[in-house]
Write a protein that holds these residues in place. Structure first.
Motif, short mmCIF file in Angstrom:
data_model
loop_
_atom_site.label_atom_id
_atom_site.label_comp_id
_atom_site.label_asym_id
_atom_site.label_seq_id
_atom_site.Cartn_x
_atom_site.Cartn_y
_atom_site.Cartn_z
N ASP A 154 -8.85 -3.72 -9.39
CA ASP A 154 -9.97 -2.79 -9.93
C ASP A 154 -9.74 -2.74 -11.48
OD1 ASP A 154 -11.05 -2.00 -7.56
OD2 ASP A 154 -9.23 -0.77 -7.08
N LEU A 155 -8.65 -2.45 -11.84
CA LEU A 155 -8.52 -2.34 -13.23
C LEU A 155 -8.95 -3.69 -14.35
CD1 LEU A 155 -5.24 -0.19 -13.40
CD2 LEU A 155 -7.66 0.65 -13.08
N GLN A 156 -8.77 -4.68 -13.47
CA GLN A 156 -9.12 -5.96 -14.11
C GLN A 156 -10.30 -6.17 -14.74
OE1 GLN A 156 -6.83 -8.72 -14.77
NE2 GLN A 156 -8.46 -9.64 -16.11
N LYS A 157 -11.32 -5.28 -14.09
CA LYS A 157 -12.74 -5.52 -14.25
C LYS A 157 -13.30 -4.43 -15.19
CE LYS A 157 -13.31 -6.40 -9.21
NZ LYS A 157 -13.77 -5.71 -7.95
N GLN A 158 -12.34 -3.43 -15.75
CA GLN A 158 -12.82 -2.37 -16.64
C GLN A 158 -12.64 -2.84 -18.17
OE1 GLN A 158 -14.14 -0.10 -14.91
NE2 GLN A 158 -13.51 -0.85 -13.05
N ARG A 159 -13.39 -2.10 -19.05
CA ARG A 159 -13.14 -2.09 -20.34
C ARG A 159 -11.84 -0.84 -20.72
NH1 ARG A 159 -18.73 -0.68 -23.22
NH2 ARG A 159 -18.55 1.00 -21.94
N TRP A 160 -11.07 -1.32 -21.76
CA TRP A 160 -10.16 -0.53 -22.00
C TRP A 160 -10.03 -0.17 -23.67
CZ3 TRP A 160 -6.11 1.21 -18.85
CH2 TRP A 160 -6.18 0.87 -17.47
N ILE A 161 -9.54 1.04 -23.66
CA ILE A 161 -9.35 1.64 -25.24
C ILE A 161 -7.78 1.53 -25.50
CG2 ILE A 161 -9.77 3.86 -26.31
CD1 ILE A 161 -11.97 4.11 -24.12
N ALA A 162 -7.29 1.39 -26.50
CA ALA A 162 -5.94 1.38 -26.90
C ALA A 162 -5.91 1.32 -28.43
CB ALA A 162 -5.19 -0.16 -26.57
N ASP A 163 -4.48 1.81 -28.85
CA ASP A 163 -4.44 2.06 -30.20
C ASP A 163 -4.40 0.59 -31.02
OD1 ASP A 163 -3.65 4.72 -30.34
OD2 ASP A 163 -1.53 4.39 -30.81
N HIS A 164 -5.00 0.64 -32.12
CA HIS A 164 -4.97 -0.72 -33.01
C HIS A 164 -3.52 -1.41 -32.96
CE1 HIS A 164 -8.69 -0.12 -35.09
NE2 HIS A 164 -8.48 0.99 -35.30
N ALA A 165 -3.65 -2.52 -32.76
CA ALA A 165 -2.45 -3.52 -32.51
C ALA A 165 -1.49 -3.56 -33.73
CB ALA A 165 -2.90 -4.83 -32.19
N HIS A 166 -2.11 -3.45 -34.98
CA HIS A 166 -1.28 -3.45 -36.05
C HIS A 166 -0.33 -2.15 -36.48
CE1 HIS A 166 -4.80 -1.71 -37.91
NE2 HIS A 166 -3.87 -0.89 -38.85
N LEU A 167 -1.01 -1.12 -35.75
CA LEU A 167 -0.34 0.20 -35.93
C LEU A 167 1.06 0.40 -35.27
CD1 LEU A 167 -3.39 2.90 -35.49
CD2 LEU A 167 -2.13 1.98 -37.43
N ASN A 168 1.00 -0.15 -34.20
CA ASN A 168 2.53 -0.36 -33.35
C ASN A 168 2.47 -1.38 -32.44
OD1 ASN A 168 4.85 0.30 -31.62
ND2 ASN A 168 4.10 2.74 -31.60
N PRO A 169 2.58 -2.55 -33.02
CA PRO A 169 2.88 -3.74 -32.26
C PRO A 169 3.62 -3.81 -31.13
CG PRO A 169 3.15 -4.18 -34.62
CD PRO A 169 3.13 -2.77 -34.52
#
Length: 293
Positions: free
Chosen positions: A183-198
């Motif tokens: 189910d989660l594979q099909k969704q759009r996701w929101i996350a922190d900017h990668a460079h802020l906390n790699p």
């Protein structure tokens, strides 16, 4: 390298506008432009793309800003510390922290437990785990509240002060009662900017992969509150720490995923040779999940 040039660069990089930056720095635009040109000349690199009235960081400029920002924070802290040496207070306590220490109330509750009559001047510094580790070892911080403690060395002590589950956040209109990895594979996701906390991004992706899906990160934001706002607008799914559950709107749904190997862990770290009473007072005011050396 003149610290004024670095401040000017950081201000222009933030505002992307020489006129606005000059107003904030209380100088005129022409000398500010010359300062940026001087810095580029000293470094031998172009820091900005010039686009009419606006400036855009080059890739080299962005990398340079990543180094300049913590340096300026450290410089400001040292300046503040030097001025505080003339105070008659019992001492000063510089505490670094990651955002989770605030959302979980670990930090504010600990400060509230400290004897307010002790005279200790408490200074708080928001920064990533890596910056805290470096400044703690350099004695620029007294206590670090972070996700990832130093890997090795006999110079520090640490306590685990928080272990907290991660919750899945979904727009209510897209609620899945019992989500599966498929189910989660099909969704759009929101996350922190990668460079802020790699490191945090790497942990997130590794946990998701272990669980059997790869999140399609469509929007990157700065912090969990911004991510929540995007979910509330129906832009996708995200994860938050459990202590933020009370701050979600009625337009979203929360679900705990027992099959996802991901949680928020917070450590308090301090130097073994720092035996000042204000250090022990603060450490004793924190919750304690376990103790490591």
């Amino acid at each position: 390298m003149d610290i004024k040039l670095l401040r000017s660069f950081a201000t222009v990089a933030l505002l992307e506008h020489v006129g606005q930056a000059a107003e904030k720095l209380h100088i005129s635009a022409s000398p500010l432009s010359r300062q940026i040109q001087q810095l580029e000349s000293e470094l031998g690199v172009t820091l900005f793309h010039r686009e009419k009235k606006r400036l855009r960081l080059t890739e080299a400029g962005r990398k340079f800003l990543d180094e300049v920002t913590p340096f300026l924070q450290h410089h400001a802290r040292l300046t503040d510390y030097g001025r505080s040496l003339t105070q008659t207070a019992r001492g000063r306590l510089d505490i670094g922290y990651v955002e989770a220490a605030i959302h979980s109330r670990i930090l504010p509750d600990a400060i509230a437990r400290i004897d307010q009559q002790s005279g200790t001047a408490i200074h708080l510094h928001a920064m990533r785990s890596q910056q805290q580790r470096e400044l703690l070892e350099e004695r620029a911080l007294d206590v670090a509240l972070l996700h990832t403690p130093p890997e090795k060395g006999d110079w520090f002590l640490q306590n685990k002060v928080l272990t907290e589950p991660i919750l899945l956040v979904m727009p209510k209109a897209q609620t899945i009662a019992t989500p599966t990895p498929a189910d989660l594979q099909k969704q759009r996701w929101i996350a922190d900017h990668a460079h802020l906390n790699p490191a945090a991004r790497a942990r997130l992706l590794a946990a998701c992969e272990q669980a059997g899906f790869q999140p399609d990160i469509t929007f990157e934001v700065n912090g969990p509150l911004a991510a929540l706002a995007c979910v509330e607008a129906g832009l996708g799914f995200t994860f938050i720490q459990q202590s933020l559950a009370s701050r979600v709107a009625d337009t979203v749904s929360l679900v705990m995923l027992p099959w996802l190997p991901l949680e928020i862990i917070l450590y308090a770290v301090w130097r073994k040779d720092d035996n000042r009473p204000q250090i022990r007072e603060f450490i004793d005011a924190l919750p304690r999940r376990d103790a490591l050396t």
